[in-house]
Design an enzyme around this catalytic site. Structure first.
Site, PDB file in Angstrom:
ATOM      1  N   ASP A 245      -1.926  82.134 -13.585  1.00 61.34           N
ATOM      2  CA  ASP A 245      -2.116  82.659 -12.233  1.00 61.34           C
ATOM      3  C   ASP A 245      -1.813  81.600 -11.179  1.00 61.34           C
ATOM      4  OD1 ASP A 245      -3.142  85.441 -12.701  1.00 61.34           O
ATOM      5  OD2 ASP A 245      -4.628  84.341 -13.840  1.00 61.34           O
TER       6      ASP A 245
ATOM      7  N   GLU B   6      -4.994  85.947  -7.170  1.00 57.74           N
ATOM      8  CA  GLU B   6      -4.606  85.042  -8.259  1.00 57.74           C
ATOM      9  C   GLU B   6      -5.635  83.920  -8.395  1.00 57.74           C
ATOM     10  OE1 GLU B   6      -2.450  85.994 -10.210  1.00 57.74           O
ATOM     11  OE2 GLU B   6      -0.895  87.107  -9.163  1.00 57.74           O
TER      12      GLU B   6
ATOM     13  N   HIS C 207      -8.493  85.458 -10.301  1.00 57.59           N
ATOM     14  CA  HIS C 207      -8.144  85.585 -11.721  1.00 57.59           C
ATOM     15  C   HIS C 207      -8.270  84.239 -12.430  1.00 57.59           C
ATOM     16  CE1 HIS C 207      -5.285  89.196 -10.684  1.00 57.59           C
ATOM     17  NE2 HIS C 207      -6.557  89.444 -10.407  1.00 57.59           N
TER      18      HIS C 207
ATOM     19  N   TYR D 204     -10.828  83.225 -15.597  1.00 59.15           N
ATOM     20  CA  TYR D 204     -10.451  82.705 -16.918  1.00 59.15           C
ATOM     21  C   TYR D 204     -11.082  81.346 -17.176  1.00 59.15           C
ATOM     22  CZ  TYR D 204      -7.079  86.507 -17.240  1.00 59.15           C
ATOM     23  OH  TYR D 204      -6.499  87.745 -17.308  1.00 59.15           O
TER      24      TYR D 204
ATOM     25  N   GLU E  58       4.841  88.509 -14.579  1.00 57.46           N
ATOM     26  CA  GLU E  58       3.616  89.301 -14.436  1.00 57.46           C
ATOM     27  C   GLU E  58       3.658  90.588 -15.256  1.00 57.46           C
ATOM     28  OE1 GLU E  58       1.305  88.683 -10.644  1.00 57.46           O
ATOM     29  OE2 GLU E  58       3.336  88.830  -9.837  1.00 57.46           O
TER      30      GLU E  58
ATOM     31  N   GLU F  79      -2.598  92.942 -11.772  1.00 55.69           N
ATOM     32  CA  GLU F  79      -1.253  92.497 -12.138  1.00 55.69           C
ATOM     33  C   GLU F  79      -0.285  93.676 -12.213  1.00 55.69           C
ATOM     34  OE1 GLU F  79      -0.502  89.593 -11.883  1.00 55.69           O
ATOM     35  OE2 GLU F  79      -2.333  88.437 -12.200  1.00 55.69           O
TER      36      GLU F  79
END
Length: 337
Positions: A85, A116, A119, A123, A178, A212
């Site tokens: 990302d 992004e 995201h 993670y 993506e 996404e």
């Protein structure tokens, strides 16, 4: 006198791209000149969420029940996502936002940058939660330098950021990043959802894959409707097939998906199906003619016949923002090509 925007060079004989044409009004949003692009921005705006809204309370119980192979697979998928990302974000900030002169597009890209970040944070939090050993945690968080199969994917995407190729070429390349580079990993995590495992991980995957999907849909809208200097089919196939090859090698050979009980041949077929879907959305014919082998992927938030923005999966849509007429053109999984 406002500073001149970054200009993108074009080949001799090419018409200047309207999206890139110098626009002194680029700092002002109204009046809206591209209502379909603005609609995509409003869709993105209506779907904002934060990492604090993901409940990981029950995930560790499932994590301990997984075998070593399953944990290895999940950790390496998250390791790729943790950096990917940021790569997309850097391309938007350094290239696309500087080149595009249309305020409506810039609004979408600005919001995409914010998402992004969310995201990437998600993670990182997932890795921080699941992985106890500090050395392994650092190795995973720096995977684009420490894990060869992840480094290969990241290198391909990063090279496009500094590429001197045309804007339409790079637009297709990042649609592939993506739309294809994430596809196998998204699918694998939805496989875990089908098994009833890791509810926090799978819900975050649902939200991120939805985002996404919208980002890819937006790239396809720009390319198919507004790009004047469209690429020859052979050049598009070169980019798409290269991305498919790298994704197949990553998800089927390097990790591989058999560690979580998935069939590598079917996963390859799924990646090819996703690539065909992307080609059609860009305005080209299918190349692989592969069917979707996973019925459970028909209902995910990249979305099929029920638009996510109507369905409000997990109620992650801000009330009232999308109350006006919605676009029916969706980057869908189950379109009849």
């Amino acid at each position: 006198m406002p500073p001149k925007s970054h200009k993108c060079s074009r080949k001799e004989g090419e018409v200047e791209e309207p999206l890139l044409t110098e626009n002194p009004d680029r700092y002002v949003i109204f009046p809206i000149k591209y209502p379909d692009i603005w609609q995509k921005y409003k869709e993105a705006e209506s779907s904002i969420w934060t990492v604090e809204e993901i409940d990981l309370g029950n995930d560790m119980t499932d994590w301990e029940k997984l075998d070593d192979g399953e944990r290895h697979f999940i950790k390496h998928v998250l390791a790729f996502f943790a950096a990917s990302d940021g790569i997309v974000l850097e391309n938007l900030a350094e290239r696309f936002m500087c080149e595009v002169q249309v305020p409506e597009v810039r609004c979408f890209y600005g919001f995409q940058i914010a998402m992004e970040n969310i995201h990437s944070e998600t993670y990182s939090v997932l890795i921080d939660t699941y992985v106890v050993d500090p050395d392994e945690k650092q190795r995973l968080l720096h995977a684009i330098r420490t894990i060869p199969c992840i480094e290969k994917k990241a290198k391909w995407a990063i090279e496009w950021i500094g590429s001197q190729t045309s804007f339409p070429t790079r637009l297709v390349a990042f649609a592939a990043v993506e739309g294809i580079f994430f596809s196998g990993s998204f699918c694998a995590i939805f496989w875990l959802k089908k098994r009833g495992l890791m509810p926090g991980l799978t819900f975050s995957n649902e939200l991120i894959s939805r985002d996404e999907g919208l980002h890819t849909d937006f790239a396809c809208l720009l390319y198919e409707k507004y790009i004047v200097n469209k690429l020859p089919r052979d050049r598009v196939l070169e980019i798409i097939c290269n991305a498919v090859s790298i994704e197949r090698e990553f998800i089927c050979d390097a990790l591989p998906v058999r560690l979580i009980g998935m069939n590598s041949q079917l996963m390859t077929q799924y990646i090819e199906f996703v690539a065909d879907r992307l080609l059609v959305s860009l305005g080209y014919d299918r190349h692989y003619n592969s069917k979707n082998p996973f019925d459970f992927m028909d209902m995910i938030s990249l979305q099929g016949k029920t638009n996510f923005f109507e369905k409000k999966v997990g109620e992650y849509q801000k009330a009232g923002v999308m109350s006006s007429e919605r676009s029916s053109k969706v980057f869908s999984l189950d379109a009849d090509f």
